[in-house]
Design a protein around this motif. Structure first.
Motif, PDB file in Angstrom:
ATOM      1  N   HIS A   5      37.867 -29.484 -32.730  1.00 55.28           N
ATOM      2  CA  HIS A   5      37.843 -28.408 -31.808  1.00 55.28           C
ATOM      3  C   HIS A   5      38.850 -28.314 -30.729  1.00 55.28           C
ATOM      4  O   HIS A   5      40.029 -27.562 -30.489  1.00 55.28           O
ATOM      5  CB  HIS A   5      36.557 -27.723 -31.391  1.00 55.28           C
ATOM      6  CG  HIS A   5      35.780 -27.361 -32.329  1.00 55.28           C
ATOM      7  ND1 HIS A   5      34.430 -27.654 -32.239  1.00 55.28           N
ATOM      8  CD2 HIS A   5      35.774 -26.869 -33.443  1.00 55.28           C
ATOM      9  CE1 HIS A   5      33.701 -27.125 -33.131  1.00 55.28           C
ATOM     10  NE2 HIS A   5      34.702 -26.469 -34.046  1.00 55.28           N
ATOM     11  N   PRO A  31      39.954 -21.991 -41.405  1.00 55.20           N
ATOM     12  CA  PRO A  31      39.272 -22.947 -40.522  1.00 55.20           C
ATOM     13  C   PRO A  31      39.650 -23.195 -39.134  1.00 55.20           C
ATOM     14  O   PRO A  31      38.839 -23.357 -38.193  1.00 55.20           O
ATOM     15  CB  PRO A  31      39.426 -24.254 -41.344  1.00 55.20           C
ATOM     16  CG  PRO A  31      39.837 -23.909 -42.552  1.00 55.20           C
ATOM     17  CD  PRO A  31      40.434 -22.677 -42.470  1.00 55.20           C
ATOM     18  N   SER A  33      40.989 -20.947 -37.011  1.00 57.93           N
ATOM     19  CA  SER A  33      40.710 -19.808 -36.163  1.00 57.93           C
ATOM     20  C   SER A  33      39.236 -19.912 -36.227  1.00 57.93           C
ATOM     21  O   SER A  33      38.456 -19.741 -35.030  1.00 57.93           O
ATOM     22  CB  SER A  33      40.619 -18.505 -37.264  1.00 57.93           C
ATOM     23  OG  SER A  33      42.205 -18.022 -37.250  1.00 57.93           O
ATOM     24  N   ARG A  34      38.227 -20.602 -36.900  1.00 53.07           N
ATOM     25  CA  ARG A  34      36.905 -20.615 -36.829  1.00 53.07           C
ATOM     26  C   ARG A  34      36.831 -21.960 -35.690  1.00 53.07           C
ATOM     27  O   ARG A  34      35.655 -21.760 -34.858  1.00 53.07           O
ATOM     28  CB  ARG A  34      35.991 -21.231 -37.885  1.00 53.07           C
ATOM     29  CG  ARG A  34      35.919 -20.091 -38.928  1.00 53.07           C
ATOM     30  CD  ARG A  34      34.822 -20.489 -40.072  1.00 53.07           C
ATOM     31  NE  ARG A  34      35.494 -21.452 -41.137  1.00 53.07           N
ATOM     32  CZ  ARG A  34      36.146 -21.022 -42.244  1.00 53.07           C
ATOM     33  NH1 ARG A  34      36.742 -19.957 -42.409  1.00 53.07           N
ATOM     34  NH2 ARG A  34      36.634 -22.128 -42.699  1.00 53.07           N
ATOM     35  N   HIS A  35      37.530 -22.781 -35.655  1.00 54.65           N
ATOM     36  CA  HIS A  35      37.494 -23.800 -34.490  1.00 54.65           C
ATOM     37  C   HIS A  35      37.769 -23.289 -33.050  1.00 54.65           C
ATOM     38  O   HIS A  35      36.917 -23.603 -32.320  1.00 54.65           O
ATOM     39  CB  HIS A  35      38.438 -24.926 -34.733  1.00 54.65           C
ATOM     40  CG  HIS A  35      38.487 -25.721 -36.311  1.00 54.65           C
ATOM     41  ND1 HIS A  35      39.250 -26.593 -36.478  1.00 54.65           N
ATOM     42  CD2 HIS A  35      37.505 -25.837 -36.983  1.00 54.65           C
ATOM     43  CE1 HIS A  35      39.016 -27.165 -37.482  1.00 54.65           C
ATOM     44  NE2 HIS A  35      37.724 -26.898 -37.762  1.00 54.65           N
ATOM     45  N   SER A  38      34.462 -21.013 -32.409  1.00 57.45           N
ATOM     46  CA  SER A  38      33.428 -21.865 -32.098  1.00 57.45           C
ATOM     47  C   SER A  38      33.653 -22.513 -30.654  1.00 57.45           C
ATOM     48  O   SER A  38      32.550 -22.382 -30.028  1.00 57.45           O
ATOM     49  CB  SER A  38      33.395 -22.799 -33.030  1.00 57.45           C
ATOM     50  OG  SER A  38      32.183 -23.945 -32.882  1.00 57.45           O
TER      51      SER A  38
END
Length: 93
Positions: A5, A31, A33-35, A38
């Motif tokens: 991250h 992925p 963008s998700r990191h 999050s």
């Protein structure tokens, strides 16, 4: 918070764009963008302003960037130290 991250955050901050950061990290955009989402969720604040042309650091992101770079530098230094120590170990007789 994972090292992935933090690496993702630094790449997006430096590139100013998720697509370019994803290419730099050899990831696809979802992925990455998700990191970022999050990390923002964990920190409890947005780090970037999303614009039609990319991502711009918000004050919280700017404050976190210096720390994130230091974290990554410390991890790199630790890896280097361990690898050097492994090479320098005298052989047992």
């Amino acid at each position: 918070m994972s090292l992935t991250h933090i690496q993702s955050f630094v790449a997006v901050a430096e590139e100013g764009h998720v697509g370019r950061a994803a290419r730099r990290l050899h990831l696809s955009q979802p992925p990455l963008s998700r990191h970022i989402l999050s990390l923002e969720d964990e920190l409890g604040t947005p780090l970037f302003e999303r614009t039609p042309r990319g991502m711009r650091l918000l004050p919280a992101g700017t404050a976190f960037l210096a720390h994130a770079r230091r974290i990554l530098a410390e991890v790199d230094a630790a890896v280097h130290t361990v690898r050097k120590a492994a090479v320098d170990v005298p052989e047992a007789n």
